[in-house]
Design a protein around this motif. Structure first.
Motif, PDB file in Angstrom:
ATOM      1  N   PHE A 195       0.823  -1.210   0.000  1.00 28.31           N
ATOM      2  CA  PHE A 195       0.000   0.000   0.000  1.00 28.31           C
ATOM      3  C   PHE A 195       0.855   1.258   0.000  1.00 28.31           C
ATOM      4  N   TRP A 251       0.940   3.821  -3.180  1.00 23.43           N
ATOM      5  CA  TRP A 251       0.562   5.213  -2.905  1.00 23.43           C
ATOM      6  C   TRP A 251       1.677   6.162  -3.346  1.00 23.43           C
ATOM      7  N   TYR A 271      -6.348   2.330   2.337  1.00 17.91           N
ATOM      8  CA  TYR A 271      -4.897   2.163   2.436  1.00 17.91           C
ATOM      9  C   TYR A 271      -4.424   2.405   3.866  1.00 17.91           C
TER      10      TYR A 271
END
Length: 139
Positions: free
Chosen positions: A55, A59, A75
């Motif tokens: 995650f 991101w 997330y």
């Protein structure tokens, strides 16, 4: 050169010595030291690879795909859950290791003690049914 060969020899000898020391420690301590080390590495490594790093990396590398609040919340929840699992697993693994090293229990009360035994021709040995042909053991 001779100096470089000497430095390589020292580092290689130290590396092999550390490996022998580590193996001796793993076998000589009563209790589940190996399982404690495995749970500790799993708590840190697998949790990071499963919950946190995917995650975070997604991101960072593709921020345009993580724009909605719902996606950011998902997330963040996964990262927080991963951190909680990582912290809990690390604490449990460290407690197990400290119990093995500094526990005041008798050896009979410990859950496991690995005795070294190597007898490939004995049915008691784990290597007995290895699938190797019989002539392999005849030297």
């Amino acid at each position: 050169t001779a100096r470089a060969a000497g430095v390589r020899f020292v580092f290689r000898t130290a590396f092999v010595g550390l490996q022998v020391l580590l193996c001796w420690l793993l076998v000589s301590f009563p209790g589940d030291l190996l399982l404690s080390l495995q749970s500790l590495s799993g708590a840190v490594g697998m949790t990071a690879l499963t919950y946190i790093l995917p995650f975070c990396i997604h991101w960072i590398l593709a921020p345009e795909k993580v724009q909605t609040r719902r996606m950011k919340a998902w997330y963040i929840i996964n990262i927080i859950v991963g951190l909680v699992i990582m912290i809990g697993g690390t604490i449990a693994g460290l407690q197990d290791m400290l119990e093995v090293f500094f526990g005041d229990r008798d050896e009979d009360e410990l859950s496991c003690h690995l005795e070294f035994m190597y007898a490939p021709q004995s049915p008691c040995d784990a290597c007995y049914v290895s699938g190797l042909p019989e002539h392999f053991y005849e030297l």
